[in-house]
Write an enzyme that holds these catalytic residues in place. Structure first.
Site, PDB file in Angstrom:
ATOM      1  N   LYS A  24     -24.651 -54.324 -29.463  1.00 56.65           N
ATOM      2  CA  LYS A  24     -25.708 -55.209 -28.964  1.00 56.65           C
ATOM      3  C   LYS A  24     -25.199 -56.645 -28.865  1.00 56.65           C
ATOM      4  O   LYS A  24     -25.382 -57.305 -27.831  1.00 56.65           O
ATOM      5  CB  LYS A  24     -26.914 -55.114 -29.901  1.00 56.65           C
ATOM      6  CG  LYS A  24     -28.102 -55.976 -29.513  1.00 56.65           C
ATOM      7  CD  LYS A  24     -29.396 -55.401 -30.049  1.00 56.65           C
ATOM      8  CE  LYS A  24     -29.629 -55.636 -31.522  1.00 56.65           C
ATOM      9  NZ  LYS A  24     -30.049 -57.017 -31.828  1.00 56.65           N
ATOM     10  N   ARG A  29     -23.386 -61.147 -25.154  1.00 54.46           N
ATOM     11  CA  ARG A  29     -22.386 -62.182 -24.866  1.00 54.46           C
ATOM     12  C   ARG A  29     -21.661 -61.916 -23.549  1.00 54.46           C
ATOM     13  O   ARG A  29     -21.275 -62.857 -22.849  1.00 54.46           O
ATOM     14  CB  ARG A  29     -21.405 -62.286 -26.040  1.00 54.46           C
ATOM     15  CG  ARG A  29     -22.055 -62.934 -27.286  1.00 54.46           C
ATOM     16  CD  ARG A  29     -21.316 -62.548 -28.548  1.00 54.46           C
ATOM     17  NE  ARG A  29     -21.751 -63.299 -29.734  1.00 54.46           N
ATOM     18  CZ  ARG A  29     -22.834 -63.018 -30.468  1.00 54.46           C
ATOM     19  NH1 ARG A  29     -23.622 -62.018 -30.135  1.00 54.46           N
ATOM     20  NH2 ARG A  29     -23.139 -63.746 -31.541  1.00 54.46           N
ATOM     21  N   GLN A 171     -25.636 -66.375 -34.789  1.00 52.72           N
ATOM     22  CA  GLN A 171     -26.486 -66.837 -33.684  1.00 52.72           C
ATOM     23  C   GLN A 171     -26.436 -68.356 -33.591  1.00 52.72           C
ATOM     24  O   GLN A 171     -26.326 -68.925 -32.500  1.00 52.72           O
ATOM     25  CB  GLN A 171     -27.914 -66.339 -33.883  1.00 52.72           C
ATOM     26  CG  GLN A 171     -28.001 -64.820 -33.768  1.00 52.72           C
ATOM     27  CD  GLN A 171     -29.390 -64.278 -33.940  1.00 52.72           C
ATOM     28  OE1 GLN A 171     -30.307 -65.009 -34.332  1.00 52.72           O
ATOM     29  NE2 GLN A 171     -29.571 -63.006 -33.650  1.00 52.72           N
ATOM     30  N   ASP A 317     -27.293 -56.626 -40.859  1.00 52.55           N
ATOM     31  CA  ASP A 317     -28.284 -55.779 -40.177  1.00 52.55           C
ATOM     32  C   ASP A 317     -28.356 -54.380 -40.779  1.00 52.55           C
ATOM     33  O   ASP A 317     -29.238 -53.600 -40.424  1.00 52.55           O
ATOM     34  CB  ASP A 317     -27.937 -55.664 -38.687  1.00 52.55           C
ATOM     35  CG  ASP A 317     -28.141 -56.989 -37.962  1.00 52.55           C
ATOM     36  OD1 ASP A 317     -28.914 -57.831 -38.454  1.00 52.55           O
ATOM     37  OD2 ASP A 317     -27.514 -57.184 -36.901  1.00 52.55           O
ATOM     38  N   LYS A 344     -35.702 -61.618 -40.397  1.00 54.27           N
ATOM     39  CA  LYS A 344     -35.198 -60.786 -39.292  1.00 54.27           C
ATOM     40  C   LYS A 344     -36.397 -60.320 -38.462  1.00 54.27           C
ATOM     41  O   LYS A 344     -37.439 -60.942 -38.488  1.00 54.27           O
ATOM     42  CB  LYS A 344     -34.370 -59.622 -39.850  1.00 54.27           C
ATOM     43  CG  LYS A 344     -33.072 -60.084 -40.517  1.00 54.27           C
ATOM     44  CD  LYS A 344     -32.116 -60.680 -39.482  1.00 54.27           C
ATOM     45  CE  LYS A 344     -30.824 -61.175 -40.088  1.00 54.27           C
ATOM     46  NZ  LYS A 344     -30.010 -61.924 -39.122  1.00 54.27           N
ATOM     47  N   ARG A 392     -34.845 -51.279 -36.891  1.00 61.13           N
ATOM     48  CA  ARG A 392     -33.918 -50.778 -37.919  1.00 61.13           C
ATOM     49  C   ARG A 392     -34.670 -50.159 -39.103  1.00 61.13           C
ATOM     50  O   ARG A 392     -34.153 -49.261 -39.766  1.00 61.13           O
ATOM     51  CB  ARG A 392     -32.981 -51.894 -38.388  1.00 61.13           C
ATOM     52  CG  ARG A 392     -32.124 -52.441 -37.247  1.00 61.13           C
ATOM     53  CD  ARG A 392     -30.893 -53.166 -37.706  1.00 61.13           C
ATOM     54  NE  ARG A 392     -30.358 -53.994 -36.627  1.00 61.13           N
ATOM     55  CZ  ARG A 392     -29.576 -53.554 -35.644  1.00 61.13           C
ATOM     56  NH1 ARG A 392     -29.233 -52.285 -35.593  1.00 61.13           N
ATOM     57  NH2 ARG A 392     -29.150 -54.386 -34.709  1.00 61.13           N
TER      58      ARG A 392
END
Ligand code: S3P
Length: 439
Positions: A24, A29, A171, A317, A344, A392
């Protein structure tokens, strides 16, 4: 979005081969840098999840010609560093924090105004961590009073700064690197903890000089990007669900092919091995400037550990699924320095604690800590858990059912499509049983 409910069943054994979809972070990017580059970028292995599609649509809305051929193939006709056009409507990036924070960096230095919005979850997430350093560079970005989106951005001429990141956040680092491309002079960014380095790697791949001196990165403004093809490796964060599924299933073995093993991303493998997980890293190679390998994973008897704080940002994550592994590990697992989990897609410490307890697990979260007392054998009761729309969390509890006494029902699973739209199909292909219904 319709509310999707999953009912995941205990299963005796898993087997087979899984090729997880593209990474992801790297997919986002590739669109962004491809859009800003001179020339045409062909992407393969692109993640066709809602988050990355939101990034694609946002750049299309700024006049970038992007062809989506399907099956992970995308062609981006770069507009050049100064080729973006003013969008005519707010840019809605849905659930995607990565799109919003990285694009804030790109948009801060444009000669036009823009607005970034997202879904209910994203509109609650902290944005000052990005807008404050961008303001130091000369940007004008308004947030809500609480420091959340909508972000109203009035593009301004930027100048380089020296900035030490207060949180280990890729980020934030990436937003400043991208803004640095538009700044006069050089932008220096010092990291206080390791965070994923996909932006630095890909910028270099596109011919931009990003210097590294210890923990400090330096990027000179005005450098142009040259298009190149991007091969996106499989997402280790998606592979993590199958890693843990194979480890906690009563029996069996899975082969996970083409998994990104970037050392700033893949600490989940190290953590699960420290818990006694039988994971073999095979065929290590490089694809598109990123390390990749195949992982062979066998059902294992796990034991509790204390997770090294230094590994937290490198597995950030993966904590929801690591907590599931911990509940299946004999003894106690402890983790600390988990503050970022609270901001998150959901408050993952609170939501995981509630779900684990609903399934009979002995666990306790502190402000930024977690303690889980796990069990060999049946580790969970059956029951119902709320995912709070967090992809998730939903996938983690679907995996937990492998070691439950009865089925686990998971509410609000539509957002799995943000990062792993094929999860259920792949899971069923290796022996998991997850029924889906729509409420
Ligand atoms: C991401 C960075 C991480 C991660 C997110 C994707 C990225 O966030 O949680 O899913 O692509 O840069 P932070 O950098 O805020 O920790």
């Amino acid at each position: 979005m319709t509310n999707i409910i999953w009912r995941s069943h205990p299963a005796p054994s898993l087997s087979g081969t899984v090729r997880v979809p593209g990474d992801k972070s790297i997919s986002h990017r590739a669109i962004m840098l491809g859009a800003l580059a001179d020339g045409t970028t062909h992407i393969s292995g692109f993640l066709e999840g809602e988050d990355c599609l939101a990034t694609m649509r946002a750049f299309q809305a700024m006049g970038v010609a992007i062809e989506h051929h399907g099956e992970g193939r995308v062609t981006v006709h770069g507009a050049g560093l100064h080729g973006l056009r003013a969008p005519t409507a707010p840019l809605d990036v849905g659930n995607s924090g990565t799109s919003m924070r990285l694009m804030a960096g790109v948009l801060a230095g444009q000669p036009f105004a823009s607005e970034l919005i997202g879904d209910a979850s994203l509109m609650q997430r902290p944005m000052r961590r990005v807008t404050e350093p961008l303001a130091l560079m000369g940007a004008e970005i308004a947030t809500s009073e609480r420091g959340t989106a909508p972000l109203a951005i009035h593009g301004k001429p930027l100048h380089g700064i020296r900035y030490t990141l207060p949180v280990a956040s890729a980020q934030l680092k990436s937003a400043l690197l991208f803004a640095g491309l538009y700044a006069e002079g050089t932008t220096f960014i010092t990291e206080t903890g390791i965070s994923r380095d996909h932006s630095e790697r890909m910028l270099r791949g596109f011919g931009v000089e990003v210097q590294q001196n210890g923990a400090t990165l330096a990027i000179r403004g005005g450098q142009r990007l040259t298009a190149r093809d991007v091969v996106v490796p499989g997402d280790v964060s998606s592979a993590a669900f199958f890693l843990v599924a194979a480890l906690i299933a009563p029996e069996g073995e899975l082969l996970l092919e083409n998994v990104g093993m970037n050392p700033t991303r893949a600490a989940v493998v190290e953590i699960l091995r420290a818990m006694g997980g039988d994971i073999t890293v095979a065929n290590p190679r490089e694809a598109g400037g990123e390390p990749v390998a195949d992982l062979r994973v066998r059902a294992s008897r796990l034991h509790g550990i204390t997770i090294d704080e230094a590994l937290v940002p490198i597995a950030i994550d993966e904590f929801p699924i690591i907590f599931i592994a911990a509940a299946c590990a004999e003894g106690e697992t402890r983790a600390s320095a988990l503050h970022e989990l609270r901001v998150k897609e959901s408050d993952r410490l609170a939501v995981m604690t509630a779900g684990l307890r609903a399934l009979g697990v002995n666990c306790e979260a502190g402000e930024d800590t977690m303690r889980i007392r796990g069990k060999a054998g049946t580790a969970f009761t059956g029951g119902q858990v709320a995912s709070h729309g967090d992809h998730r969390i939903a996938m983690s509890f679907a995996v937990a059912a492998l070691r439950a006494a009865a089925p686990v029902e998971i509410l609000d699973c539509a957002n799995v499509a943000t990062s792993f739209p094929t999860f259920r199909a792949l899971a069923q292909g290796v022996g998991m049983q997850i029924e889906e219904s729509h409420a």
